[in-house]
Design an enzyme around this catalytic site. Structure first.
Site, PDB file in Angstrom:
ATOM      1  CD  GLU A 126     -34.051  95.773  19.718  1.00  0.00           C
ATOM      2  OE1 GLU A 126     -33.623  96.529  20.611  1.00  0.00           O
ATOM      3  OE2 GLU A 126     -34.305  94.578  19.922  1.00  0.00           O
ATOM      4  CB  THR A 165     -27.232  86.072  29.214  1.00  0.00           C
ATOM      5  OG1 THR A 165     -27.192  86.988  28.116  1.00  0.00           O
ATOM      6  CG2 THR A 165     -28.603  85.431  29.307  1.00  0.00           C
TER       7      THR A 165
END
Ligand SMILES: *[C@@H]1O[C@H](CO)[C@@H](O)[C@H](O)[C@H]1NC(C)=O
Ligand SMILES: *[C@@H]1O[C@H](CO)[C@@H](O)[C@H](O)[C@H]1NC(C)=O
Length: 599
Positions: free
Chosen positions: A436, A580
């Site tokens: 991440e 998105t």
């Protein structure tokens, strides 16, 4: 006369029974019933509160209302590579179908788990197999997955979900508020896209209901959006735009609200987001990093953009993503979005993008890749933090798309370097997935702002420079100096950029890059019934699952994997812009307006 009638009735009854029996045997019990109820019993049930009838407490000035730009949409620059018969009949096309089917199987497995254990709720927990409501409980996974089901040809599953959508009551949430941003990208984006693909009217009806609700988010003193959408306060016009709002929350409503105005002919949604666009324009040149906006903005004071952090990652990402896509969705008729995009990308290129120092077998053999970091700026001094966020991996697609749209070929190249950067990071870790949040070492960069091929000069691997970051770095793959967020949440941004770059450049090796990513993700995240986020991508052997499968797994990650292995004209980038959350919205074409003009 009565006698034959009775016999005829008996015969007719027998015939019906035989037909029923045959259908039952052929289709199976669930299919038979499902086909009937799903295809023929779609019903629209309005929500128990009609936001469309609610009076504005802070009414908009009708005389200053922004309207969709008029005129025939322009012929935009071609986005997709012209795939030749050769491209498509290469050795890759043989494996392509098998790869696409493997992705579809993963989607069906995930959908089945959701359908069975969490139907109508927001998510299924992939290990404990319980429903979780994290997005107001209207069925986030169900709505978010609609267009993926359609694209994969799962029509029975699609209509079963549509049947449920027809009954969603936006006035019955599991929490007293929702996030305007999340509700917009997942639910509204999902409904609009599924409508654009299927033309199923119920989906537009529900999108209008929801759009009318979210429109109340702009009913604030200064008409800036309030992201924290408390339902009761919203009804009374008491919402307040936040003093500390992410730029993504402010800038990521434009595509969905614009498409809703296009589909309904009602300009109010477009007018609402036009206010934010004007504020972006007004402030673009006067922030601490001119061209970009800080990650957090004070919307309460109108639009004060005085912050010092600038990034294409968390909390700002899609604010930038939407600029070029708005230009495309508006058929090239609104030049302000080209200007906003061009200036923002120039600033990002100059201050955020960098080439990492990479390990190499022989000097000069390191791959040609870039990353996008974070810039801290007080207006005088700009400091680059070489942080690598998975969320920032969408930037490759953004640069390449904008490069094609606005004929900046060097941005297509930058897009490819960024996309391959994330692919390299995937490959560097033991699970084959990038973390991440991590950190690498940047090469020195020319800062004279001159465009050219040596904007990001290479630097040789220097082992002692790497080890100077502390003894712990030897635990990381060579090149990385920190792993701040070791987990993987089933996120889509890396495959998103690889997909876009494949469609734009036609480079067939990207199909292999994508397949390697898919296999790694499948291996590391698969559970008995679905797929789960994992706690650490640095694990060798069995990964630790964290029992979470957010709706974007089916909506985005698996959709992009499916599309890259499908024919390139399936959801062409010349016909659709993706919001998105990977929901394709149809770009109005010159031909569309001719048809409308004729009737
Ligand atoms: C509200 O939603 C819940 C599920 O979240 C459902 O059980 C309940 O029946 C709904 N209530 C109404 C009035 O629709
Ligand atoms: C490698 O890095 C070390 C530590 O930063 C530095 O002292 C040294 O000069 C570098 N070597 C080369 C060849 O650049």
């Amino acid at each position: 006369m009565a006698v034959p009638t009775a016999r005829r009735r008996f015969l007719r009854l027998a015939l019906v029974a035989i037909i029923f029996l045959i259908s039952y045997l052929l289709l199976g019990p669930t299919d038979y019933i499902a086909a009937k109820t799903q295809w023929h019993n779609l019903k629209y049930i309005p929500s128990s509160y009609d936001w469309g009838k609610r009076q504005q407490v802070h009414p908009v000035d009708m005389s200053a209302m922004a309207r969709l730009p008029e005129g025939t949409p322009r012929q935009l620059s071609r986005i997709q590579h012209k795939f030749s018969a050769d491209d498509l009949s290469s050795s890759h096309s043989k494996t392509r179908g098998a790869r696409r089917d493997a992705v579809k199987r993963a989607a069906m497995k995930s959908w089945k788990a959701y359908r069975e254990y969490a139907w109508g709720q927001d998510e299924v927990a992939p290990q404990s197999l319980v429903g979780v409501d994290s997005f107001a409980g209207w069925g986030a996974t169900l709505v978010d997955s609609l267009d993926t089901l359609w694209i994969m040809g799962l029509r029975r599953e699609f209509y079963e979900a549509v049947r449920h959508v027809g009954r969603i009551d936006w006035n019955n949430a599991t929490s007293p508020y929702c996030s305007l941003f999340e509700t917009n990208i997942r639910y509204l984006g999902g409904l609009l896209s599924a409508y654009d693909l299927s033309q199923e009217k119920i989906l537009l009806d529900k999108a209008v209901e929801l759009g009318d609700m979210l429109y109340a988010g702009f009913d604030t003193l200064n008409h800036m959006p309030a992201n924290s959408f408390n339902f009761e306060q919203a009804k009374e016009g008491k919402l307040v735009a936040d003093k500390h709002e992410s730029s993504a929350a402010a800038g990521t409503l434009s595509l969905e609200f614009t498409r809703l105005s296009q589909l309904t002919g009602d300009p109010k949604y477009y007018n609402a987001i036009a206010g934010v666009t004007r504020a972006l324009e007004r402030t673009q040149d006067s922030t601490n990093l001119p061209g970009m906006w800080p990650v957090f903005i004070d919307l309460w004071s109108g639009f004060r953009a005085t912050g010092t952090d600038f990034s294409l990652g968390a909390s700002s990402d899609s604010a930038y993503e939407y600029l070029s896509k708005m230009y495309a969705l508006l058929g090239g008729l609104e030049p302000s979005y080209e200007k906003l995009h061009t200036k923002a990308m120039a600033a990002a290129k100059k201050h955020l993008l960098f080439r990492p120092m990479l390990p190499e077998m022989f000097p000069g053999t390191a791959p040609d890749i870039l990353f996008s970091g974070t810039a801290l700026s007080n207006g005088q001094i700009v400091e680059l933090q070489p942080e690598v966020q998975h969320l920032g991996c969408f930037a490759g697609g953004m640069f390449a798309l904008g490069g094609r749209l606005f004929n900046q070929e060097d941005h297509v190249r930058i897009g490819e370097q960024l996309a391959r950067g994330c692919a390299w990071a995937y490959h560097a870790f033991p699970t084959g997935i990038m973390p991440e949040v991590s950190e690498v070492i940047p090469c020195e960069k020319k800062r004279d702002g001159v465009d050219g091929n040596d904007d990001f000069p290479r630097c040789a691997w220097n082992e002692s420079r790497w080890k100077a970051h502390g003894e712990h770095v030897v635990r990381f793959p060579k090149g990385f100096v920190a792993v701040r967020g070791p987990e993987y949440h089933l996120r889509p941004e890396a495959i998103e950029s690889i997909f876009i770059l494949y469609r734009i450049t036609g480079k067939a090796d990207l199909l292999d890059v994508a397949w390697r990513m898919f296999e790694s993700i499948k291996e590391a995240t698969e559970t008995r019934h679905a797929y789960s986020a994992i706690s650490d991508v640095q694990t060798t052997g069995r990964t630790t699952k964290i029992d979470s499968m957010e709706s974007f797994w089916i909506a985005e990650t698996l959709k992009y994997f499916y599309l890259i292995f499908s024919e390139p004209d399936l959801i062409s980038l010349d016909d659709y812009v993706f919001n998105t959350e990977a929901h394709p919205l149809r770009i109005p074409k010159p031909a569309d307006s001719r048809v409308k003009g004729d009737t």
